[in-house]
Each structure stands twice: as structure tokens, then as C-alpha cells.
Design a protein around this motif. Structure first.
Motif, PDB file in Angstrom:
ATOM      1  N   ASP A   1      41.862  44.562  48.307  1.00  0.00           N
ATOM      2  CA  ASP A   1      41.949  43.902  47.004  1.00  0.00           C
ATOM      3  C   ASP A   1      42.743  42.599  47.081  1.00  0.00           C
ATOM      4  O   ASP A   1      42.506  41.676  46.294  1.00  0.00           O
ATOM      5  CB  ASP A   1      42.597  44.836  45.967  1.00  0.00           C
TER       6      ASP A   1
ATOM      7  N   PHE B   1      42.744  40.665  49.744  1.00  0.00           N
ATOM      8  CA  PHE B   1      41.744  39.761  50.319  1.00  0.00           C
ATOM      9  C   PHE B   1      40.861  39.229  49.206  1.00  0.00           C
ATOM     10  O   PHE B   1      40.601  38.007  49.118  1.00  0.00           O
ATOM     11  CB  PHE B   1      40.922  40.529  51.366  1.00  0.00           C
ATOM     12  N   ALA B   2      40.439  40.111  48.344  1.00  0.00           N
ATOM     13  CA  ALA B   2      39.543  39.702  47.253  1.00  0.00           C
ATOM     14  C   ALA B   2      40.236  38.692  46.348  1.00  0.00           C
ATOM     15  O   ALA B   2      39.684  37.631  46.020  1.00  0.00           O
ATOM     16  CB  ALA B   2      39.111  40.940  46.450  1.00  0.00           C
ATOM     17  N   TRP B   3      41.430  39.030  45.930  1.00  0.00           N
ATOM     18  CA  TRP B   3      42.191  38.107  45.075  1.00  0.00           C
ATOM     19  C   TRP B   3      42.329  36.742  45.754  1.00  0.00           C
ATOM     20  O   TRP B   3      42.153  35.689  45.122  1.00  0.00           O
ATOM     21  CB  TRP B   3      43.573  38.710  44.785  1.00  0.00           C
TER      22      TRP B   3
ATOM     23  N   ALA C   1      40.481  35.380  48.154  1.00  0.00           N
ATOM     24  CA  ALA C   1      39.203  34.679  48.275  1.00  0.00           C
ATOM     25  C   ALA C   1      38.825  34.038  46.939  1.00  0.00           C
ATOM     26  O   ALA C   1      38.404  32.878  46.876  1.00  0.00           O
ATOM     27  CB  ALA C   1      38.116  35.660  48.730  1.00  0.00           C
ATOM     28  N   ALA C   2      39.016  34.784  45.867  1.00  0.00           N
ATOM     29  CA  ALA C   2      38.690  34.255  44.544  1.00  0.00           C
ATOM     30  C   ALA C   2      39.607  33.083  44.211  1.00  0.00           C
ATOM     31  O   ALA C   2      39.179  32.085  43.613  1.00  0.00           O
ATOM     32  CB  ALA C   2      38.825  35.370  43.503  1.00  0.00           C
TER      33      ALA C   2
ATOM     34  N   MET D   1      32.277  43.528  50.931  1.00  0.00           N
ATOM     35  CA  MET D   1      32.987  42.293  50.585  1.00  0.00           C
ATOM     36  C   MET D   1      33.042  41.352  51.780  1.00  0.00           C
ATOM     37  O   MET D   1      32.792  40.145  51.641  1.00  0.00           O
ATOM     38  CB  MET D   1      34.403  42.608  50.106  1.00  0.00           C
TER      39      MET D   1
ATOM     40  N   LEU E   1      32.675  33.774  48.823  1.00  0.00           N
ATOM     41  CA  LEU E   1      33.739  33.500  47.851  1.00  0.00           C
ATOM     42  C   LEU E   1      33.262  33.694  46.417  1.00  0.00           C
ATOM     43  O   LEU E   1      33.987  34.265  45.588  1.00  0.00           O
ATOM     44  CB  LEU E   1      34.282  32.068  48.017  1.00  0.00           C
TER      45      LEU E   1
ATOM     46  N   ILE F   1      32.850  37.328  45.546  1.00  0.00           N
ATOM     47  CA  ILE F   1      34.151  38.000  45.445  1.00  0.00           C
ATOM     48  C   ILE F   1      34.844  37.606  44.146  1.00  0.00           C
ATOM     49  O   ILE F   1      35.391  38.460  43.437  1.00  0.00           O
ATOM     50  CB  ILE F   1      35.033  37.663  46.666  1.00  0.00           C
ATOM     51  N   GLU F   2      34.785  36.337  43.796  1.00  0.00           N
ATOM     52  CA  GLU F   2      35.411  35.926  42.542  1.00  0.00           C
ATOM     53  C   GLU F   2      34.783  36.672  41.355  1.00  0.00           C
ATOM     54  O   GLU F   2      35.481  37.139  40.455  1.00  0.00           O
ATOM     55  CB  GLU F   2      35.280  34.417  42.330  1.00  0.00           C
TER      56      GLU F   2
ATOM     57  N   VAL G   1      36.273  40.104  41.280  1.00  0.00           N
ATOM     58  CA  VAL G   1      37.675  40.106  40.840  1.00  0.00           C
ATOM     59  C   VAL G   1      37.745  39.978  39.320  1.00  0.00           C
ATOM     60  O   VAL G   1      38.519  40.677  38.654  1.00  0.00           O
ATOM     61  CB  VAL G   1      38.468  38.970  41.526  1.00  0.00           C
TER      62      VAL G   1
ATOM     63  N   ILE H   1      40.572  42.998  39.060  1.00  0.00           N
ATOM     64  CA  ILE H   1      41.360  43.441  40.220  1.00  0.00           C
ATOM     65  C   ILE H   1      42.765  42.856  40.152  1.00  0.00           C
ATOM     66  O   ILE H   1      42.938  41.682  39.841  1.00  0.00           O
ATOM     67  CB  ILE H   1      40.640  43.027  41.518  1.00  0.00           C
TER      68      ILE H   1
END
Ligand SMILES: [Co+2]
Ligand SMILES: [Co+2]
Ligand SMILES: [Co+2]
Ligand SMILES: [Co+2]
Ligand SMILES: [Co+2]
Ligand SMILES: [Co+2]
Ligand SMILES: [Co+2]
Ligand SMILES: [Co+2]
Lengths: 433, 433, 433, 433
Positions: free
Chosen positions: A159, A161-163, A165-166, B396, B401, B404-405, B408, B413
Motif C-alpha cells: 500500500d 508503494f501504491a501511495w 506511485a500515485a 499492481m 502509475l 495505481i492512482e 488509491v 488507501i
């Protein structure tokens, strides 16, 4: 117009003879050097974070600066931007740089932070319309908030990583919108505190994948700037993965990204990694990955990142000489990732620190350019390696150990060393600085 | 039989209770650990240079050791070999290592040095027939003679490249003849003293070509051992090209040799480069280039290579744990590139320094093996990254990007950090050392 | 007249515009600065050891220099002296420095070494009669021979203490005979390799007693020069007792010698001890023990003593500013305890390294003198501490914690911090260098 | 009873065989070692600041810990004290240490801060009545607030000196009231950021006067504890005046306070100053100023103060061996000036970090005691210096350079070096750890 810099005049070039504290003595933006205006050579940028967002704390003490814009609202963030552009104007700064966290208040959620960023980016965009100052690069702060304590792209938690990347997507969008010339990634906590809890292989693979996504997104949105990684060996982490130029080069080769990504090299980080700044620059140029510089020094007696403004022009001349040898900056420039000392409380301190830094760099550039024009150093270098230009040497390089041994025996080769002439070259150097 | 070690008994395992200085307290070659004899795990090697060729000098003083074999004749070189094999026998050392310059007198010409080497290699070969001690690796000394003062493969003079290539061929032949398990290259003066007279690009390309020739020759003669590079960041040179594991990895990738060459990693050199030893080992393992180790430490308060015998077993345990995690040595082993202090004048000092080093390593290996067998540390590590094993995380990593955004935002997230548990893992570690 | 420097002209001042390698561009001995000739300010000395006795070796390689005077006879020692005085003449060097071991061949016994020294001292004395070059200081080499491997005054063996005391007597006699301005003690191996075999208390007491004997002998023979200790933190020893200025000050206080002995401070040793050079100078001046300097730098990226000629004039200016603040040298001077790089094989390298060093120092001195004359820095410093000049502040210093607390409460003292102005002062500095 | 440590049991000794994370494996307070209970030997103290007041920030990120007592009210300060005593109880900690700023909320004025301190000191006093935990030392935080940014006793502003003196009085009163065994001064910002704005002489004199006032006040109030200075070379300041043991010794001698003040020595600070911890301890013991220790290590690869719990028992054994040689602690003890890593979020981490630190120290003490009891190391040391016990050696020390020279010549003294036996002593050491 705020009154933060009240009484501070616009800084103009007055030449070496001037004893006016509020003047440039060496930086003359329009002076032509090696066929290019000094401003275009140096491409100075002011860093939003140290200049406007840092409160003056260190590990043993808190805030020392009182700034009217400190606080967490959009209104204060706009006041901060107003003051920033006033300083850009005072200095005649051609560029600035920012992290998302420097310019917008943190939101309670990702969505709120995103909205805050977008609002401030619009505000900054409007300010840029009335200013000559452009964006050298944008970047994302993926290290200050506690969610990043164990890394961003290399976090054990997907998560995060996700944050991350976003967040990078949003910062790339902002950079593109503001016409940024580059986008930078500094892996603040991409590293580890202890090997005992770390999976090096997985973290590297995730970092590689993350960087690939960044490159893909750049192409997708048509961003014309350069993607830059900023190496640093340690601090805050015990070990940081982007240790130095050579390490990042290996990382880029490992993931096939050495044509897509260049480096933003900082003097202070070079020192921390056990290198001279000019080494890191020369190596990056030699590997084809020299992008931009952070021209802030560390103290040679301190083992941490002091991020001070440059003040020793002969040292900086070594840096600019390598940049000139490499053909000068294209999208890159000279960013001051430098903070005034926490005891430098006054608005004058902030302005004059930049004046001193710009002057030191300008003086260094001029010295480097004189030596470059003179050509003696390159002539000496070429002479030292001249033997390698012979057909025999080229043939040897194309041969094998056995063939070489046969020739050494047959010709009774017995090389006599020749002087490396280090002190004479240092004297030559000192004629120009 | 010389009388150099007169009165010194063969060293045998007596266990922790022993207070006999001339006994092993931890190294029990036949004890089985994780299914393998301790001797096969550790694969200890004695270094010819420090143990038998070093006179005890340092930058501020000359020879302190009086050895009956010091001098430049073939006869003395053979006496030196006799003494060396006597010590191998006293220690029960399974391996040794050498440079050409350690074992043969320097000749006036390349041809004479070659003949000297061949004669001594034959002599050593004969001695090996009556001994259990094998050759872990051979190497060429391309740094002591003044002809190498500006480098070997990276010398500005092609004749020095030629001399070096011919020398390496001879040393590879010698290593093959003596059944060596590896061949090592340490780039002692492959680096620079000043950037002002250095052509980084050319020197790197020549170094790459040199290494390719070494690899080609290995295959040509059918040498079954591993080619190893030993990284070191500096000393004698201001900057050495084979700085650390990450740098050498980038170099190998640059020249397409990452499948052909592995690393010989030294604790002291790791420290000089700003890394822990275990870091360098873990990184090399992660990159698939872990080959062998030089288990000699530097002093943490000295900025140069002190090459001391190891004496802190918990530190060494961290190293052996990484080696066990990587599956243990194949062709590699534990070389002591260690010198006794220049005040340690007596034959007993030389023997007992090795006894202490071997015991420290054995103790460390046993601790590492216990933890490895226990599995708790690996379980904790796996748990920390467990999130990455989910299908969502894998998806993921394969996305972008933008995707993923979107996620999120859609899933709001908001990752909550989890303890890294460093102290608890250090406590766990300390249960085993 | 030897032919070693054949073709090398006498070096003369030609000014900044000159591009003649064999000329001074900044050092103009007769130029008057702050009321004193530049030569009298700087008092340059050439070091016999590095310039004429060092063969070019380092821990990984042997001799690189071929000098016709290398060898162990009195005749060669005289040839060496001839060449030395030729170089003093070429440079116009006002001073030189020596160790006994630099100038005379080692004898088989103490008596023979003593006779050798006396003969060479006579020879040098004769040469000095025909030369303007004087002796800045003499010293004894108590670290190179194996007898000193565990220290001289701090050796566990009283006979080594005896040998060392007798040697220092001879070197003091020689220094007095040659009209030396100072006598220096550098504690090369006064320190330890391991605490495990060391008696710190006894070694310190013996060192204190040794120094007392030196001071007594100075007075006995009527030597008018200054006794100087040269601090160094480590190398060759792991820990050296004369670690830095503060440490030696404590040692002098402990043995009541702080009025009798001053310091010879080396830039490279300051760096090794974690200090800037200017720190060590300012501290010594503040403690009343600033004597003389060794103006040779270390490389900031190397952890050992590289003893390079200075080449960064802004750094050196910080040093000369402290010397000017302290009133300038009295018996002390600027010694180059500097060696050319081992690749700098040619006689030109040796001469031009000194030319560059002298020019860098002269340039630095002139910058420091300009700032000193200007007075702005001292004015700013005084203003920062002006509060301490008030009667209230002086009264407070004479009072007690209780009285102060009472006043803080009564007057509701609540101090507001004021800017330290570091960057502004750095800019001011840069106007002068 | 708070619920912060809910579920965490009291830690008891279970011996080496235990695999219970919440148990001591080596620390057995009642075990008698060299005639004294282990608890009395080690005298462990928990540090209030790192354990209860530090939020987890570093220069690149903010708070990571969520603690219910964070905030600026007296009520929260009492909650913090409640939790602290709960942890003391869980650990069986015999001592704690505090700064004023750790235990009380900062007031708007000096008077308010004083009242806050007095109220909390009473509260803690009450808690101590129901607890076995005593106060090892108190101290004043004269570095975190911005008023101290340019120093406390060495501030250019006399009002800051006044504030600091008044604060120290209050903290000494508090320490006395709580029965503290020592009072500590750490000169956090007694040093400088740049020499350019610094008056070294005045700052040293003010520091000397300040310390004299502290000593006077101690005698006035009849405080029976020891006044301790804690050396540190740098961080937060570029240069700190209390650099290391040798420096502080010189300072004490300068102001005649070497009989009044002892040292609190920290492993991490020793490392930063370029020394081993055992060096600093042995030196302080030799100078008669060894007081107490902060047993927290720095990372050998980081150039800043990481303040980690100790985890390498052979290293710590070297420290306790020096303490045993010096006769053990009198008023001093083993404080953990250690912070858990900022990723160690859980209450368990805080407790178990202390468990690990205490166990490491206990294990080290036991090893050191075994070697001490064995006596072999001291016997070897004495033998090495035995020559100095002869009447001839004693007579020589009482003589002069001339007399010694005469004897060297008359007796043809020619000392032969003897082995320093470093590796053999390291092996001996390793038999006991
Ligand atoms: Co930085
Ligand atoms: Co930066
Ligand atoms: Co080494
Ligand atoms: Co090695
Ligand atoms: Co030196
Ligand atoms: Co020197
Ligand atoms: Co600390
Ligand atoms: Co501490």
C-alpha cells in the motif's frame, strides 16, 4: 507584495570592485562565456523546501525561524508562494525546484492532498505568468511522513508503494503543467536501517519496476524533460540504495533504463559517499548519465548532510570544468539544495546566502571556462595517453593474452614509467582560478 | 624440515574448555554443520604475501621481521615455500593463495621473471603432492613495481598494459597448473591519483577489454575455476575503479561480463567504502556475484587498510549468515588477507594469529548455522514482506502509475506503518551468537 | 654544482600575468604586507626528508624515484646536501628543516650514527655559510628504525628511552650549532597499537619526564629557539598520544610545561583528528601555544596522511588569517612537510611543487592581510559579544547560580536569539580571497 | 496503572537456555561477581528523554511514535511519569536519568518552567517512594529551545548565560531533592558553527566560570554526588568544546577543576571523536576522571550520533574490563542514552530494546570479570614493562639527556625489539568473551 523582504533591493551585478553586500560581484547573467550567456550556463534554481519550508530544526533542537507563512492551510501556502516569487525576483533567479510537500498542505487523505496540490499548482502557474522564473524540476516528498518510514517504492507494505506511485504521478503531472525541465527522484528512505529485516532482492526489483512505471508515464504524457535520480549513500537511512553515481549506473543497467534516466548529483552526497564532487560529475559524464547538479556542500568535518551554500570557488571550478567538458547542461542546471544555518534568522540571511552561492558559482564557472578555452590541460591529458592512438596499441586491444605475451617476449618490452606531473597540473589549474 | 617453527606443535581441536594457546577451541574441521564438514564450509586459506613476504614496514618505518628466507634468489624462494608448507601443516590449512611476486624472485626482464615463476611453481607443485593443502586462488601482483605506478590495465602506457596482460597469462597458467579453485584480480593501482591527468573513459574501456581477454583465456585453457574481482575503494590510489560490490556490478554489466566474473569481498575494503561487510556480501549474493571472501578486518578508527585477523565473532557471524543464506561457498573460501602487526616478531605470533582467526570464524559459522537452522529470522523477514505475495500486489507491479492512482483514490488507501522490530531482531540474533 | 637541476632556472616573481611555469605569480619576497616583508611573514622551509630522502614508496609499492644520492654512505649524504642547497637557491627558500636520519647515514652503533651526524652537520654548516637559507628547525627521527617500533620515550624497554634521549640530545646540539630557530618533537610512535598490551599511565609519565629533560637541556645549553610538539592523532600508530592541539595542551598542563613548549601544527594532521586547520590554529593561539605550521594538506577523501602541497588558497587564507590575528610567527614559520606524488618522477616536479605551494601560501597571506586590514570581520565579531562588555555582564560572571537565578526571576529575563550571520560573513570573506 | 504496557510481563532472569523474548538471559541482578551483586556493578539507568519524550523524528521526517502522553500539559507529564515508572518496574531498573525538559512542560517564562519542574519533581518523588528505582543523574536541557541556538554558557548573549545558570541551579536542586547520585553537564551547543563569528577565548573563559559556579553551588547545598561532564566532538554543533576525554581534561586543568569534576563517557561520542570506547575509558581512568558511562553505540558506518542500544558483547566487554581495572563505579553507572529506531513503534520494542541492552552489558561484564579474575592479561602487561621497575631505569628517569647519552655511549646500548604479542593477547581475550 508581502513585506517579508522589505528594504532588500533587487540584486544587480556591480563587479568585483563593489563592496555592496546586496550586489553580485561575479554573477553577470548577460555576460557571454564560451558563446553562451552566463545565465544559460549556470541555470540557477532556488529550492522551495530549504528556503521556505524548513523551520530550522536539527536532531537536538526545534524551530528557530519565525515565518509568517508557517502553518497548514492553503492560504498560508499561497502566502509562502508569494514570498518565494518575491525572492526569485530579488535574485533574478531563472529557476526554482519543489517537492509536493513544500508547496501544499498535507491533506487527511490522498484525495485531499491531491486537491491541495492541484490548487497550489494553479496558483504557482499564475504567478509564473508574471515572472521570468521557470521550473527546473519537481519531485515528490516520499520520506517525511511516517507512512514512508520504511521506504516508498521499497516499502514492505504494497500500500505504501501504491501511495508513492500515485503521488509521483501527481507530481509528474504538476511538473509537466508548470513546464518543468526535469523530474527528480531522490530515494530518501529507499534503503534500510538493518539488514536483519530487509529483503534486498525484492526491494531492488520493486524499485526497478517503480522506475520503469515512471519512465512509461513520462512517455505516455509526453513529458519532454529528463527523469533524474539523485544519489545519496546514507542519511536518513543507514544505507541508501542510490549510493553514488556508479551504484545508480549499475541499477539502471540492471533494469535496462540507462538510456532513459540521468542523474542529479549533489556535492554533499558525493562527499558522504567518499568521493570528490568532480569525481562524481566526471564519472557520470563518462557513463553518459550526467543530468543536473545540486550545488550545496557538506562540511568536511561533519559526517552528515549539512547542505550549505558553496563558498570555495576553486573547488566549484573543478565541478564546472567537468560540466563544460561534458558540453554543459541541457535540461539540467545548478540547484541550491542548500539551507541557511539555523542561526541565520533574518530575511537578509536568506537572500544573501543565495547571492554568495550564485557569486561563487559564477566565479568558478569563469575560471573553468578560461582553462577550457586555454586548452592546456586537455593537451596534457591527450599527450599522456598518446601511445594508445598508435596502430600497435589498437591491435593489441583487439588481440589476446597469448598474443600479447608472445610480443612482450619477442620485443623484450620493459616499460619505463613517466612522470604523472600532478603538481605541475595543479599549478596550471591555479593559474586560472 | 626447517627449524623456523621449532617447538610449535601441530594445532588440534581441544574444545572451548582448553586453555592451551596452541589449540583450536572452536575450529573442529570434521564437525558436521548443516550437513557439511566445517572444513568444507569455511575453506580457510593462508595468504603467502602477508605471512611470508611482508617485511613489517609501514609508511613511517622499515623492516621489523628478520626471516631467514628474505632475499631475491630462487634458493631463498624455495626456503620460503618450505616454511610456508610447514605452517600449512601446523594449522591443517586446507588452502593457500599467492601472487607471482610472493613466490618467485623478480627477474631483470619479463622472460626471466617468467622462468623464475615456472621453476617455483614446479617446486610448489611437488610440495603439494605431499600435502593436503590446495590452492584457493592465484593472482598477479600488478601494483608493487614502479612500472605499475600509474596502473596496469588502465596505464596510460600501452606497454604496461602489455606487460600486465602477459603477466596475468603466466599467473593463470600457474594457477591452473597448481589446481587453483579461482583466479583473482585486485586492481591495486587501477584508479587515479588526480582527475586532472586522467581519462576515465579510456581507462574503463581498457579495463573492460583486459577483463574480457582474461575470461577468453580462461575458456581457452579450460580453467574450471572462477574469475574473481576484489573490490577496494582507495589505497594505494586516491580512487580505485573497483570501489565496491555495486560499482563492480555496474562495470560487469557495462562490459557484459556479469555471468563470467564473481567477487572476492574483503571486510576491510567494505569498511573503507562505507559499508558493513555483511552488506557487501548480501548485495553480491542478491546480484548473483558472490564468490569468495578475504576475512580480514580493518580497524574502525583507522582510515587505511590494516588487514588484521578477525577477532569479533558476532560481527563475523553476520558475514557467515549471509554466506549460508546464499548457499555457502562453491569454488570460494575464507582467505586471510591478514598480516600480523609489525611488532609481532615471533614465529609463534604468526601461527597463533591464524589460530585465532580460524577459531573466530569457526565460532561465527556455528552461531550463524544455529540461527539458520532455527529459521526464526527468515520467518520474520518473510512475514514483513508477506503483503507482496498477494495477487493484488502482483497485479499492481504489473500495472502503471495511472492505474495505481485510480485504485488509491477508489479504495482510499491510507497505509498505517508497522514496527520494523530492529531491536527484537538484534535480541534474536544475540540468542545465537 | 651537481647537474640534477640542470636547465631549471632560478625562480623569480613575475606577477599574476605570467604564464611561465618557472616563476612565482604571487610570492614576492620583498613585497611589504602589513608592515613586514612577505618573506618574513611566511618564513618558508623546505623539508629534507620528503624532498631528498623519500624514495617514493607506499604500503603497496616500493621506490619510484631514482636519485643519484640514494645510498648509505657519507659521500652520498654530502651529494644529497649539495643538491638540497641547490634547490634552496633555485627557490630562494629562506629556511629548511631536517631529521637526523634524513641527513646522515645510519651507523651500526649509536656512536657511529653520532659521528656521522656530526660530520654532516659540519658539512651543512659550511654550505650555509655560502647560502641565505637558514634552519627553521631540526628534529630526531624516532620512528623509522625497528628499535622504535613500540615507541621512543614511551617504549616498554628503558633502553629505547635511553637511545631516544641520547639521540634527541645530539639533534638538539646539531640544531643549536646550525642556528636553528626551533626544535621539534613529533611523537611518531608515541602511542599504541592495542590497549591490551599498553600501560597508559606509565607511558604518559615517561613522556612527560622525557619532555622535561628536553626543556632542561635547552636551558642548559642556552638554546634560544622554541621547543615545539607536532600533534597527530594516528598513523603510524592506531592512537597517538599527541592527538591534537587540545590534547597536547592538557598534556603540557599535566606536566607543568605549558609555558615552555609550543606547537607545530600540520593541516593534514588537523584533518585526521576531525578538525579544520584553522580550528587548530585558532585554538592554539587562544591557549598561547601557537608556534609554527606544516602547510601540507591531506586529501579529504583519504583516511591517511597524504602530505600534499597546498593548492587551495581560500582554505589557506583561513589559516593565515588566524596567524595574523595571533600576531604572526615569531620563531615559527611555514614548513612544507609535503611530498610530491610518487608518480612525480622528474626534478622539475620537485621544484615546481614547491613553487606552487609557495605561491598558494603567498596568495592566501595577501588575502588574509587584506581582510585583516579591512577590519570588518573583527568588528562583526566584537559586536556579537558586545553584551559581555557591560558592567552587568561582568558582575554576573563574578556572582553565583543563586544570584543569577534571582535576577532572572526578578527581571523576567527572556532572551531573544539574534542571527549568527554565517553566510553574510562567508560572503564578506569571499570579497577578500 | 496505565495500559500502555498491557500484556508485557515483568522481566526475570531465566538463563542462557531461555528462548523467552521477555526474559533476561544474562542479567541476573543478584548474581555475585567479584564480590559484588551484578546490579551493583552495572547500575543500569533508563533515560527519560529517548524512552518517553522522543517522538521518532529525524532530519528528514517527523513523528513516528503515537504516545498517549505526548503534549504540553502537566497532566500529560504526570501520565508520562506513570508510564516511565511502570517500565522501570517491568525491567527492574535500579536507576533513571532525566533532563528538565523531558519531565516538565515548557512554560512561557522562566518562572513558569521552574514551577512546572517543581511540581513534577514532587510527583516523581512520590512515585520513587513506591519504587526501588533511584536517580542516577539529572541534567538540564540547554540545547533544544531556540534561545540556546548559539550556546548556553558560551552564548554571545549574557542573558542566555543567565537563563542557563538559573536553569542549572533548578536542575541541581531537583537532582538533590530526588537523591541523585550525580549531576551531568552535556555541552550540546557549547561549540560553534563557524569560526568566523566566534571568540574562542571568551567562550572558554565563560564556560570555565560557569563550571566553577556549578561546583561552588554543589558545595553550598551539600550535594554529595559527582559533577560529570559528557564529552562529544560534534553534532549538533560543527565543533563542540568538550570534544573528548583528553580535551575535557585540559579544560579542567586550565580552570583548576580536575579534582572536582569527572566524566560521563558515551560510546557513540567516543566513536565520533575517532576513538574506541575503551580508549576513552582507559584514558579517563588513567587521568583520575572516570565517572559514569552512557552505554549506547553509534553505527560504524554513520557519521552522526545514532544512539543505539548496545548489541555486541565482546566490544562492551572491553569497556567493562577498563571499568573493573579502575575499581568499578562509585557514584556512576551504566546509562542507556539510547533510542529505539524510529520504526520500532510498539511498546514491546521499547521494553525489549532495554532487555537486550541490559543482557548485552551483563554478558560483557561477566566476560570482563572472568578475565580480570584470571589475571593473565595484567600479568602480560606487567611483564612487558618490567624493565621500568629496575633501579637503573628509575635512576635514568631522574637524570638528564647528557647523563643518558654518556651511558648509551659507555655501555654501547643497542636495544633489540621484543614482540608486542597483539594477536596472542587478542586470542587470550577471546577465551573469555
Ligand atoms: Co543533501
Ligand atoms: Co540534493
Ligand atoms: Co586489504
Ligand atoms: Co584482500
Ligand atoms: Co603529515
Ligand atoms: Co608534519
Ligand atoms: Co549520543
Ligand atoms: Co550521552
Amino acid at each position: 507584495m508581502t513585506d517579508f523582504f522589505a528594504g532588500i533591493p533587487q540584486i544587480r551585478y556591480e563587479g568585483e570592485g563593489s563592496s555592496n553586500e546586496f550586489a553580485f560581484r561575479h554573477y553577470n547573467p548577460d555576460e557571454v562565456i564560451l558563446g553562451k550567456r552566463m545565465e544559460e550556463h549556470l541555470r540557477f534554481a532556488v529550492a522551495w523546501w530549504h528556503s521556505f519550508a524548513w523551520p530550522g530544526g536539527d536532531p537536538f533542537g526545534g524551530q528557530t525561524f519565525d515565518r509568517p507563512w508557517f502553518g497548514d492551510t492553503l492560504e498560508l501556502a499561497k502566502l509562502k508562494a508569494d514570498v518565494a516569487f518575491e525572492m526569485f525576483d530579488i535574485l533574478g533567479a531563472p529557476f526554482f525546484c519543489f517537492h509536493d510537500a513544500d508547496i501544499r498542505p498535507e491533506g487527511a487523505t490522498f484525495a485531499e492532498s491531491k486537491r491541495n496540490l492541484e490548487e497550489i499548482v494553479d496558483y504557482i502557474g499564475t504567478k509564473m505568468e508574471g515572472s521570468k522564473t521557470k521550473l527546473l524540476w519537481g519531485t515528490a516528498n516520499l520520506f517525511s511522513h511516517r507512512r514512508f518510514m520504511a521506504g516508498a517504492a521499497t516499502n514492505p507494505d504494497p500500500d505504501v508503494f501504491a501511495w508513492s506511485a500515485a503521488t509521483v504521478k501527481g507530481c509528474m503531472d504538476a511538473t509537466m503543467k508548470l513546464g518543468g525541465a526535469n523530474y527528480v527522484l531522490w530515494g530518501g528512505r529507499e534503503g534500510y536501517e538493518t539488514l536483519l529485516n530487509t529483503d534486498l532482492t525484492r526491494e531492488a526489483e520493486n524499485a526497478g519496476r517503480f522506475l520503469q512505471m515512471v519512465v512509461d508515464y513520462k512517455h505516455k504524457i509526453g513529458f519532454q524533460g529528463t527523469i533524474l535520480i539523485e544519489p545519496k549513500p546514507q542519511e536518513p537511512s543507514k544505507h541508501q540504495y542510490d549510493y553514488d553515481v556508479a551504484t545508480v549506473y549499475g541499477f539502471l543497467k540492471r533494469f535496462g533504463l540507462e538510456k532513459e534516466v540521468k542523474l542529479n548529483i549533489e556535492q554533499g552526497h558525493a562527499i558522504l559517499a567518499g568521493h570528490s564532487f568532480e569525481h562524481e560529475l566526471a564519472l557520470a559524464a563518462s557513463l553518459g548519465i550526467l543530468g543536473s547538479i545540486d550545488m550545496n556542500r557538506n562540511d568536511y568535518q561533519s559526517g552528515w548532510d549539512t547542505d550549505q551554500f558553496p563558498h570555495n570557488h576553486p573547488e566549484m571550478a573543478l565541478a564546472y570544468y567537468e560540466i563544460l567538458r561534458a558540453g554543459g547542461f541541457t535540461t539540467g542546471g545548478t540547484n541550491f539544495d542548500a539551507k541557511i544555518r539555523r542561526q541565520s534568522l533574518d530575511p537578509e540571511d536568506l537572500v544573501l546566502a543565495h547571492v554568495g552561492g550564485m557569486d561563487t558559482c559564477a566565479r568558478a564557472l569563469k575560471a573553468a571556462a578560461r582553462l577550457h578555452e586555454d586548452g592546456s590541460l586537455e593537451k596534457a591529458r591527450a599527450a599522456r595517453y598518446a601511445g594508445w592512438e598508435t596502430p600497435e596499441a589498437k591491435a593489441m586491444l583487439a588481440s589476446s593474452l597469448e598474443e600479447i605475451e608472445a610480443r612482450v617476449l619477442a620485443e623484450a618490452i620493459n616499460p619505463e614509467p613517466r612522470s604523472g606531473r600532478q603538481e605541475r597540473l595543479e599549478n596550471l589549474w591555479n593559474r586560472f582560478v
